[in-house]
Design a protein around this motif. Structure first.
Motif, PDB file in Angstrom:
ATOM      1  N   ILE A 217      38.014  26.108  30.379  1.00  0.00           N
ATOM      2  CA  ILE A 217      38.429  26.772  31.625  1.00  0.00           C
ATOM      3  C   ILE A 217      37.489  27.925  31.956  1.00  0.00           C
ATOM      4  O   ILE A 217      37.135  28.127  33.123  1.00  0.00           O
ATOM      5  N   THR A 218      37.051  28.675  30.947  1.00  0.00           N
ATOM      6  CA  THR A 218      36.127  29.781  31.225  1.00  0.00           C
ATOM      7  C   THR A 218      34.767  29.276  31.698  1.00  0.00           C
ATOM      8  O   THR A 218      34.007  30.026  32.312  1.00  0.00           O
ATOM      9  N   SER A 219      34.458  28.018  31.420  1.00  0.00           N
ATOM     10  CA  SER A 219      33.205  27.432  31.923  1.00  0.00           C
ATOM     11  C   SER A 219      33.318  27.040  33.392  1.00  0.00           C
ATOM     12  O   SER A 219      32.319  27.007  34.109  1.00  0.00           O
ATOM     13  N   ARG A 220      34.541  26.768  33.848  1.00  0.00           N
ATOM     14  CA  ARG A 220      34.734  26.250  35.196  1.00  0.00           C
ATOM     15  C   ARG A 220      35.263  27.293  36.180  1.00  0.00           C
ATOM     16  O   ARG A 220      35.050  27.154  37.384  1.00  0.00           O
ATOM     17  N   ASP A 221      35.959  28.282  35.679  1.00  0.00           N
ATOM     18  CA  ASP A 221      36.626  29.259  36.547  1.00  0.00           C
ATOM     19  C   ASP A 221      35.622  30.333  36.986  1.00  0.00           C
ATOM     20  O   ASP A 221      35.279  31.239  36.213  1.00  0.00           O
ATOM     21  N   GLN A 222      35.157  30.249  38.239  1.00  0.00           N
ATOM     22  CA  GLN A 222      34.151  31.194  38.740  1.00  0.00           C
ATOM     23  C   GLN A 222      34.730  32.594  38.883  1.00  0.00           C
ATOM     24  O   GLN A 222      34.019  33.584  38.708  1.00  0.00           O
ATOM     25  N   LYS A 223      36.011  32.696  39.201  1.00  0.00           N
ATOM     26  CA  LYS A 223      36.624  34.015  39.355  1.00  0.00           C
ATOM     27  C   LYS A 223      36.722  34.737  38.012  1.00  0.00           C
ATOM     28  O   LYS A 223      36.597  35.959  37.948  1.00  0.00           O
ATOM     29  N   PHE A 224      36.933  33.967  36.950  1.00  0.00           N
ATOM     30  CA  PHE A 224      36.916  34.579  35.620  1.00  0.00           C
ATOM     31  C   PHE A 224      35.532  35.158  35.330  1.00  0.00           C
ATOM     32  O   PHE A 224      35.405  36.269  34.805  1.00  0.00           O
TER      33      PHE A 224
ATOM     34  N   PHE B 142      49.905  33.778  26.710  1.00  0.00           N
ATOM     35  CA  PHE B 142      49.100  32.566  26.602  1.00  0.00           C
ATOM     36  C   PHE B 142      47.867  32.672  27.501  1.00  0.00           C
ATOM     37  O   PHE B 142      47.886  33.385  28.515  1.00  0.00           O
ATOM     38  N   PRO B 143      46.804  31.952  27.171  1.00  0.00           N
ATOM     39  CA  PRO B 143      45.609  31.980  28.026  1.00  0.00           C
ATOM     40  C   PRO B 143      45.907  31.470  29.435  1.00  0.00           C
ATOM     41  O   PRO B 143      46.586  30.443  29.602  1.00  0.00           O
ATOM     42  N   PHE B 144      45.449  32.218  30.439  1.00  0.00           N
ATOM     43  CA  PHE B 144      45.507  31.824  31.861  1.00  0.00           C
ATOM     44  C   PHE B 144      46.940  31.604  32.353  1.00  0.00           C
ATOM     45  O   PHE B 144      47.180  30.792  33.240  1.00  0.00           O
ATOM     46  N   SER B 145      47.888  32.340  31.782  1.00  0.00           N
ATOM     47  CA  SER B 145      49.298  32.134  32.124  1.00  0.00           C
ATOM     48  C   SER B 145      49.847  33.196  33.073  1.00  0.00           C
ATOM     49  O   SER B 145      51.020  33.145  33.436  1.00  0.00           O
ATOM     50  N   GLN B 146      48.996  34.155  33.483  1.00  0.00           N
ATOM     51  CA  GLN B 146      49.469  35.247  34.318  1.00  0.00           C
ATOM     52  C   GLN B 146      48.737  35.251  35.665  1.00  0.00           C
ATOM     53  O   GLN B 146      47.556  34.880  35.748  1.00  0.00           O
TER      54      GLN B 146
ATOM     55  N   PHE C   3      44.534  35.751  32.732  1.00  0.00           N
ATOM     56  CA  PHE C   3      44.826  35.671  34.157  1.00  0.00           C
ATOM     57  C   PHE C   3      44.064  34.526  34.829  1.00  0.00           C
ATOM     58  O   PHE C   3      42.914  34.250  34.506  1.00  0.00           O
ATOM     59  N   SER C   4      44.745  33.882  35.774  1.00  0.00           N
ATOM     60  CA  SER C   4      44.147  32.770  36.509  1.00  0.00           C
ATOM     61  C   SER C   4      44.908  32.557  37.808  1.00  0.00           C
ATOM     62  O   SER C   4      46.125  32.793  37.875  1.00  0.00           O
TER      63      SER C   4
ATOM     64  N   LYS D 271      39.248  38.161  52.410  1.00  0.00           N
ATOM     65  CA  LYS D 271      38.942  39.387  51.682  1.00  0.00           C
ATOM     66  C   LYS D 271      37.436  39.523  51.476  1.00  0.00           C
ATOM     67  O   LYS D 271      36.751  38.527  51.277  1.00  0.00           O
ATOM     68  N   PRO D 272      36.933  40.759  51.482  1.00  0.00           N
ATOM     69  CA  PRO D 272      35.547  40.976  51.073  1.00  0.00           C
ATOM     70  C   PRO D 272      35.378  40.601  49.610  1.00  0.00           C
ATOM     71  O   PRO D 272      36.314  40.654  48.819  1.00  0.00           O
ATOM     72  N   ALA D 273      34.128  40.229  49.237  1.00  0.00           N
ATOM     73  CA  ALA D 273      33.869  39.808  47.853  1.00  0.00           C
ATOM     74  C   ALA D 273      34.181  40.915  46.859  1.00  0.00           C
ATOM     75  O   ALA D 273      34.561  40.661  45.727  1.00  0.00           O
ATOM     76  N   ALA D 274      34.007  42.164  47.273  1.00  0.00           N
ATOM     77  CA  ALA D 274      34.250  43.287  46.363  1.00  0.00           C
ATOM     78  C   ALA D 274      35.706  43.343  45.917  1.00  0.00           C
ATOM     79  O   ALA D 274      36.028  43.894  44.873  1.00  0.00           O
ATOM     80  N   PHE D 275      36.618  42.731  46.717  1.00  0.00           N
ATOM     81  CA  PHE D 275      38.042  42.766  46.398  1.00  0.00           C
ATOM     82  C   PHE D 275      38.574  41.368  46.122  1.00  0.00           C
ATOM     83  O   PHE D 275      39.771  41.146  46.164  1.00  0.00           O
ATOM     84  N   ALA D 276      37.666  40.433  45.834  1.00  0.00           N
ATOM     85  CA  ALA D 276      38.093  39.042  45.674  1.00  0.00           C
ATOM     86  C   ALA D 276      39.041  38.848  44.502  1.00  0.00           C
ATOM     87  O   ALA D 276      39.857  37.943  44.497  1.00  0.00           O
ATOM     88  N   ASN D 277      38.916  39.719  43.497  1.00  0.00           N
ATOM     89  CA  ASN D 277      39.744  39.564  42.316  1.00  0.00           C
ATOM     90  C   ASN D 277      41.017  40.375  42.366  1.00  0.00           C
ATOM     91  O   ASN D 277      41.793  40.395  41.427  1.00  0.00           O
ATOM     92  N   GLN D 278      41.239  41.078  43.465  1.00  0.00           N
ATOM     93  CA  GLN D 278      42.449  41.865  43.608  1.00  0.00           C
ATOM     94  C   GLN D 278      43.426  41.118  44.496  1.00  0.00           C
ATOM     95  O   GLN D 278      43.049  40.411  45.420  1.00  0.00           O
TER      96      GLN D 278
END
Length: 555
Positions: free
Chosen positions: A344-351, A481-485, A402-403, A41-48
């Motif tokens: 987790i928010t410190s380590r998760d680059q996608k977040f 819950f955090p990061f459960s979806q 989300f994670s 995927k292109p970076a612009a759609f990496a989170n989709q």
């Protein structure tokens, strides 16, 4: 597209053989790389999330279309400016910056991937062949990107200056792409030499975030800073530092051949524009290829050794998240939710990619509303700045649900959590303390600088109101819950009704605050009332039951 690339490659078979490269191996490696590109995927759609290869293909072409539109907006300077040198220099600067930044943000995982070396190194494949396959792969990607950005500027040049200028512009676009590849690879070589793999990935991630924020902010700010009169009055004089900036070389070539200016500076620009990109290809193939491959493998091995041995020298020191959770939480489950969310928010680059650019949206928003105003003259100005935070709060709190590793949160059901709401309230506190308070502190410093410490009461009330805002949002939103979806459920989870309601609540709170600003005593009374309400809402949120969580669709 891969068939076209391989066809062109077949025509250049003799060139590769003259460079002592095994062409059959090169073609096979490149064919696999191009095939894998279709699945990325292109970076612009990496989170989709997309559920089919067709969606990924469409996303790729949508990204190309977006690049073309942005390139057309910058390319319009060709009509707005009568000066060929500066107009084309600005266009080439945009093309090169877009190419380099997209290579870093979107293609970094491909450039830095050591899988092909791990697979091919034990086999009779020369490192020069592996490097050339990687280089051609990057060049194909870069040319696709570059010509999507340069498509409309090319058309504009042809309309204004004719066919000859159009062909020259196309050649210079290709040379710009080659130079962008060199600069990017040079950057990677330097980073590999002086940093670790983990640090390198962190640097690239922050470049991605910064790149997104710059473009979001620049979309609103730059058009308001640029005046047509200023563009028309730019001087043609060439100064020494322009010889060090590649876009000026390309602009100088256009000026020389379009305006028939063959003075010494433009001849030098022409030599630099033609000779350096071609010389760079030879340099990369002969010198950089072996060292780059070796450094990548060494870095990968070193990373593996480090993961096996680990480091214990800092384990005696308590992490910041644990020290803060001891202060701001009162229940073991709340402490767990706080520390889990913080780490987790410190380590998760996608977040970070999903949420940090939201702060970049605030900058142009404030800029638009305060445009033409003299800061320090009216209370409504800094009240507006403080309540702009509510939009960032919404994004940060929503995205902690989300994670990509959401399946790992099965442990929530195995924890003797009663009530489980303490985990949710701990996550809520972590979001506010980690992400909102630092930005708020920066805004407070700016407000005190322009308006003085007399704004203290309004600042405290706005802080409590923002805390009230996030509490209301948490209470009326589905309990998760955090990061459960899964990220695929992010758009399904978003509710236009809730978003509109929260926008109305934020606006009403802001207007109420502005009305109270005329009554200093009323401000302090409101602080006490809102502070007590926030405390009550946090306690209410911490009492969320399992039945409420299951009602939100969580098993």
């Amino acid at each position: 597209m891969s068939k076209i690339v391989l066809f062109i490659l077949d025509l250049l078979k003799g060139v590769f053989q003259s460079l002592h490269i095994d062409y059959s191996q090169l073609r096979a490696i490149l064919e696999i790389k191009l095939m894998m590109d279709k699945r990325r995927k292109p970076a612009a759609f990496a989170n989709q999330s997309s559920k089919s290869d067709a969606n990924t293909k469409y996303q790729y072409w949508i990204a190309i279309f977006m690049y073309a539109i942005l390139g057309g907006l910058v390319g319009s300077l060709i009509f707005a400016m009568s000066n060929v040198y500066w107009a084309t220099t600005i266009v080439f600067a945009y093309i090169m910056v877009m190419t380099i930044m997209t290579l870093i943000t979107d293609f970094a995982s491909v450039v830095m991937d050591t899988t092909d070396y791990a697979i091919l190194s034990p086999r009779p494949v020369d490192s020069r062949t592996i490097w050339m396959a990687r280089l051609i792969h990057v060049v194909v990607y870069v040319l696709t990107l570059t010509f999507s950005v340069a498509l409309l500027p090319i058309v504009f040049v042809g309309i204004k200056y004719g066919l000859g200028a159009l062909l020259l512009f196309v050649v210079l676009v290709i040379l710009s792409a080659l130079f962008a590849v060199f600069l990017t690879n040079l950057l990677y070589v330097l980073l590999i030499r002086f940093t670790s793999e983990a640090r390198l990935k962190q640097i690239i991630a922050y470049v991605q975030i910064g790149f997104t924020m710059v473009f979001v902010s620049g979309y609103q700010i730059l058009p308001r800073l640029i005046k047509v009169e200023m563009l028309q009055s730019i001087s043609l004089e060439v100064v020494w530092w322009q010889y060090l900036v590649p876009p000026f070389w390309m602009g100088g070539v256009m000026e020389a051949f379009v305006s028939r200016h063959f003075e010494t500076p433009y001849i030098v620009f022409t030599l630099l524009a033609v000779a350096l990109p071609i010389g760079i290809i030879y340099l990369m193939n002969s010198a950089v290829s072996k060292s780059f491959s070796r450094k990548l493998l060494e870095m990968n091995d070193a990373s593996g050794d480090k993961n096996e041995t680990g480091t214990t020298e800092d384990r005696s020191k308590k992490p910041l998240s644990e020290r803060l959770s001891a202060i701001f939480t009162r229940h073991p489950l709340e402490k767990m939710g706080f520390e889990l969310t913080w780490k987790i928010t410190s380590r998760d680059q996608k977040f970070k990619m999903r949420t940090y650019p939201t702060l970049g949206v605030m900058i142009p928003t404030i800029f638009v509303f305060l445009r033409g105003q003299q800061l320090g003259q009216s209370d409504w100005q800094y009240i507006l700045i403080l309540y702009a935070m509510s939009f960032a709060i919404n994004a940060f709190y929503t995205n902690i649900q989300f994670s990509d590793d959401y399946k790992a949160t099965w442990f929530y059901g195995s924890v003797p959590a009663d009530p489980p709401g303490y985990i949710l309230s701990g996550a809520l506190k972590a979001v506010f303390i980690k992400f909102i308070l630092p930005v708020y502190a920066f805004l407070i410093a700016a407000i005190f600088w322009f308006w003085g410490v007399d704004a203290l009461a309004n600042v405290i009330l706005a802080l409590f109101n923002n805390m009230l805002f996030i509490c209301i949002f948490a209470l009326i939103s589905p309990k998760r819950f955090p990061f459960s979806q899964a990220p695929a459920e992010a758009q399904q989870a978003s509710s236009i009704g809730v978003a509109l309601l929260m926008m109305m609540v934020s606006t009403m709170i802001g207007f109420a605050h502005y009305g109270l600003a005329r009554f200093p005593t009323g401000i302090w009374i409101a602080i006490a009332v809102v502070g007590g309400t926030v405390f009550y809402f946090l306690r209410l949120y911490s009492q969320t039951t399992w039945s409420q969580i299951r009602a939100s669709g969580i098993d």
